[in-house]
Design an enzyme around this catalytic site. Structure first.
Site, PDB file in Angstrom:
ATOM      1  CD  GLU A 327      87.091  33.488  56.068  1.00  0.00           C
ATOM      2  OE1 GLU A 327      87.504  34.787  56.134  1.00  0.00           O
ATOM      3  OE2 GLU A 327      87.037  32.661  57.143  1.00  0.00           O
ATOM      4  CG  HIS A 328      90.841  30.693  55.392  1.00  0.00           C
ATOM      5  ND1 HIS A 328      90.221  31.160  56.293  1.00  0.00           N
ATOM      6  CD2 HIS A 328      91.153  31.879  54.537  1.00  0.00           C
ATOM      7  CE1 HIS A 328      90.254  32.478  56.539  1.00  0.00           C
ATOM      8  NE2 HIS A 328      90.994  33.128  55.584  1.00  0.00           N
TER       9      HIS A 328
END
EC number: 1.1.1.23
Length: 430
Positions: A327-328
């Site tokens: 996601e990050h």
């Protein structure tokens, strides 16, 4: 003890594959209960909302009203610290400016045959934003979900938020007004999703529903999909940090814990080529854990789902990062920019040691609603495009129909669709 994977180990590939396939949350089997809630709200409207709110949130909506009033939002502004309101305004403005650059352009052209083709973009008329209650009731999420809708030109932005024991986070109300939310209703859970999808006496239906929620909310979004659009089914938050030994271990540890404190099922991963640096980061994590208000949550996340991946060389980190599809993704290495073009799968990339992911959470301008659980392999973060739709345009004159018609007739007949063929042939007297 945090999981450690060493690329030099002979069974690394087996362990890495198992790591990728591991589940971080238990999917509650709530579909039957949720379907009953959705069906009842569809049948009974407001009366079902009142009953479920009494049962689940311990609030009497007959006394408070389902809709949040302008006076309540005014009171929320009065209660909010001025410095926080200013910070939210800064975040709003940066989100707005960045997302304005995502607005697509209409396109119309004439090809060599004289056929006019094109596409036209229009905003969805009404969207619903689900905001969780309790500890996950974040004003930043209101801005991230509502501002792209506002930029896209959505006419009606409707927010639903549960009010357990009658309580609403005033900063959520502040953020809603700052972002131009049109209507706010103090309902939550699967019943709120059903109300947005099908409408009640008080809540008019919307065309799309966005925003995170628990297992009941996620199940409700799946059930109503098709009647309305949805954004995504989000899982626990995650970060992958690719870092070399020249970083301050305390900085990297702080970034890992920024994800870990979200949820016991959140995941924080460090990937490095230096074992001594990895140990220094782990020690820094242990020191910092005891300074957090959410120590218990962050400790459980780091203990159960945290990981350190030791690679032989940063060249090897790139394919591994693409397989993780985090996601990050933070890239804190000497030539971070050189990594970026080679990353295919990531929700959002944070480049260099002075770009902690937290800036993206709040004031960077890019959206923090991102694909989780490796879904960055096939999906993107929330954007203006999620609130818009594209319509194709096509225009022919008689000459163009004569030029293209025979081929259309041939294909239609080959597919056994006589009426299709006749639709063209009748215009050409064939």
């Amino acid at each position: 003890m945090v999981t450690t994977l060493r690329q030099t180990d002979p069974d690394f590939e087996q362990k890495f594959a198992a790591f990728l396939s591991g589940k971080r949350e238990v999917s509650e089997d709530v579909d039957r209960a949720v379907r009953e809630i959705v069906d009842r709200v569809r049948r009974e409207g407001d009366s079902a909302l009142l009953d479920y709110s009494r049962r689940f949130d311990r609030i009497d909506l007959e006394k408070t009203g389902i809709a949040v009033t302008e006076a309540e939002i005014d009171a929320a502004f009065d209660a909010a610290p001025a410095s926080t309101v200013e910070a939210l305004k800064l975040a709003r403005d940066r989100i707005e400016k960045h997302h304005a650059r995502q607005l697509p352009k209409d396109d119309r052209y004439t090809d060599a045959l004289g056929v006019e083709l094109g596409s036209r973009w229009t905003a969805i008329e009404a969207v619903g934003l689900y905001v969780p209650g309790g500890t996950a009731s974040y004003p930043s999420s209101v801005l991230m979900n509502a501002m792209p809708a506002k930029v896209a030109g959505v006419d009606r932005i409707v927010m639903v938020v549960p009010a357990p024991d009658g309580n609403l986070n005033p900063l959520v109300l502040v953020a809603a007004r700052l972002a131009g939310v049109s209507e706010i209703y103090r309902v939550g859970g699967a019943q709120a999703i059903a109300a947005l999808a099908y409408g009640t006496e008080t809540i008019r239906p919307v065309a799309k529903i966005v925003g995170p929620g628990n297992a009941y909310v996620a199940a409700a979004k799946r059930i109503v999909f098709g009647t309305v659009g949805i954004d995504m089914i989000a899982g626990p938050s995650e970060v992958l940090i690719v870092a070399d030994k020249d970083n301050n271990p305390d900085w990297i540890a702080a970034d890992l814990l920024a994800q870990a404190e979200h949820d016991t099922a959140a995941q924080s991963i460090l990937m490095t080529n230096d074992e001594a640096f990895a140990h220094a980061v782990e020690e820094a994590v242990e020191r910092q854990l005891h300074t957090l208000a959410r120590t218990e949550t962050a400790s459980a996340s780091w203990r159960d789902f945290g990981a350190v991946i030791l690679v032989k060389d940063f060249e090897d980190a790139i394919p591994l990062a693409n397989r993780i599809a985090a996601e990050h993704l933070e890239i804190a290495v000497a030539d971070a920019e050189a990594f970026v073009p080679r990353i295919r799968n990531a929700g959002s990339i944070f480049i260099g040691g002075y770009t902690p992911e937290v800036i993206g959470d709040y004031v960077g301008g890019c959206n923090h609603v991102l694909p989780t659980a490796r879904s960055a392999r096939f999906s993107s973060g929330l954007s203006v495009l999620d609130y818009m739709k594209r319509t194709s345009l096509l225009k022919l004159g008689s000459e163009q129909l004569r030029a293209l018609g025979p081929a259309a007739i041939e294909i239609a007949r080959a597919e056994g669709l006589d009426a299709h063929a006749q639709s063209v042939a009748i215009r050409l007297n064939l």
